[in-house]
Design a protein around this motif. Sequence first.
Motif, PDB file in Angstrom:
ATOM      1  N   ARG A   1       1.051  -1.296   0.155  1.00  0.00           N
ATOM      2  CA  ARG A   1       0.088   0.069   0.052  1.00  0.00           C
ATOM      3  C   ARG A   1       0.849   1.253  -0.019  1.00  0.00           C
ATOM      4  NH1 ARG A   1      -5.582  -0.704   2.417  1.00  0.00           N
ATOM      5  NH2 ARG A   1      -5.466   1.776   2.549  1.00  0.00           N
ATOM      6  N   THR A   2       0.391   2.391  -0.640  1.00  0.00           N
ATOM      7  CA  THR A   2       1.166   3.741  -0.611  1.00  0.00           C
ATOM      8  C   THR A   2      -0.061   4.711  -0.152  1.00  0.00           C
ATOM      9  OG1 THR A   2       0.520   3.922  -3.090  1.00  0.00           O
ATOM     10  CG2 THR A   2       2.548   3.043  -2.481  1.00  0.00           C
ATOM     11  N   GLN A   3       0.851   5.594   0.187  1.00  0.00           N
ATOM     12  CA  GLN A   3      -0.079   7.048   0.485  1.00  0.00           C
ATOM     13  C   GLN A   3      -0.202   7.646  -0.712  1.00  0.00           C
ATOM     14  OE1 GLN A   3      -1.363   7.864   3.592  1.00  0.00           O
ATOM     15  NE2 GLN A   3      -0.734   5.928   4.243  1.00  0.00           N
ATOM     16  N   PRO A   4      -1.318   8.676  -0.826  1.00  0.00           N
ATOM     17  CA  PRO A   4      -1.418   9.508  -2.042  1.00  0.00           C
ATOM     18  C   PRO A   4       0.026  10.321  -2.149  1.00  0.00           C
ATOM     19  CG  PRO A   4      -3.408   9.660  -0.569  1.00  0.00           C
ATOM     20  CD  PRO A   4      -2.253   8.827   0.226  1.00  0.00           C
TER      21      PRO A   4
ATOM     22  N   ALA B   1       5.593   9.461  -3.404  1.00  0.00           N
ATOM     23  CA  ALA B   1       4.694   8.399  -2.844  1.00  0.00           C
ATOM     24  C   ALA B   1       5.176   7.809  -1.791  1.00  0.00           C
ATOM     25  CB  ALA B   1       4.139   7.442  -3.924  1.00  0.00           C
ATOM     26  N   VAL B   2       4.967   7.481  -0.560  1.00  0.00           N
ATOM     27  CA  VAL B   2       5.331   6.747   0.525  1.00  0.00           C
ATOM     28  C   VAL B   2       4.693   5.395   0.903  1.00  0.00           C
ATOM     29  CG1 VAL B   2       5.449   6.908   3.117  1.00  0.00           C
ATOM     30  CG2 VAL B   2       5.756   9.153   1.632  1.00  0.00           C
ATOM     31  N   GLN B   3       5.537   4.524   0.956  1.00  0.00           N
ATOM     32  CA  GLN B   3       4.928   3.171   0.837  1.00  0.00           C
ATOM     33  C   GLN B   3       4.623   2.956   2.347  1.00  0.00           C
ATOM     34  OE1 GLN B   3       7.306   0.324  -1.351  1.00  0.00           O
ATOM     35  NE2 GLN B   3       5.840  -1.296  -1.099  1.00  0.00           N
ATOM     36  N   GLU B   4       3.473   2.033   2.562  1.00  0.00           N
ATOM     37  CA  GLU B   4       3.239   1.821   4.140  1.00  0.00           C
ATOM     38  C   GLU B   4       3.865   0.753   4.806  1.00  0.00           C
ATOM     39  OE1 GLU B   4      -0.872   1.539   4.711  1.00  0.00           O
ATOM     40  OE2 GLU B   4      -1.369   3.516   3.732  1.00  0.00           O
TER      41      GLU B   4
END
Length: 111
Positions: A58-61, A67-70
């Motif tokens: 999952r990534t943040q918008p 983009a930041v990967q969770e």
Amino acid sequence: MPREYGSKSVPVKRAVAAIAKQLFNDDFDTIFRCRNHVAHGVLLGIAEDGDWAFLTSRTQPPVKGSAVQETASYNTESLRAFADAAERAIPEVGRLPGGPRPTMMSIMSTP
């Protein structure tokens, strides 16, 4: 005599609904998400607080083109509790119509 509903009788539908309600309770989403993080995520290691950290898909918008990967982390006690809950659910899932079928490995390992 049970009333027919399609190809399933009403008592069978009620039994399936009861099993599904028991399985897919409030904890199901948390347990399933943890299972996916452990099975499909990348183990990053053990954090300073002792939690097991996993990189998820999952990534943040995106913000300003990045983009930041969770990541997700779990302590050992939580991992064991989630695994135990999932293990207890397996026989119930097998009772549902269309539940798990034997795999080639389970057939080959049967004495």
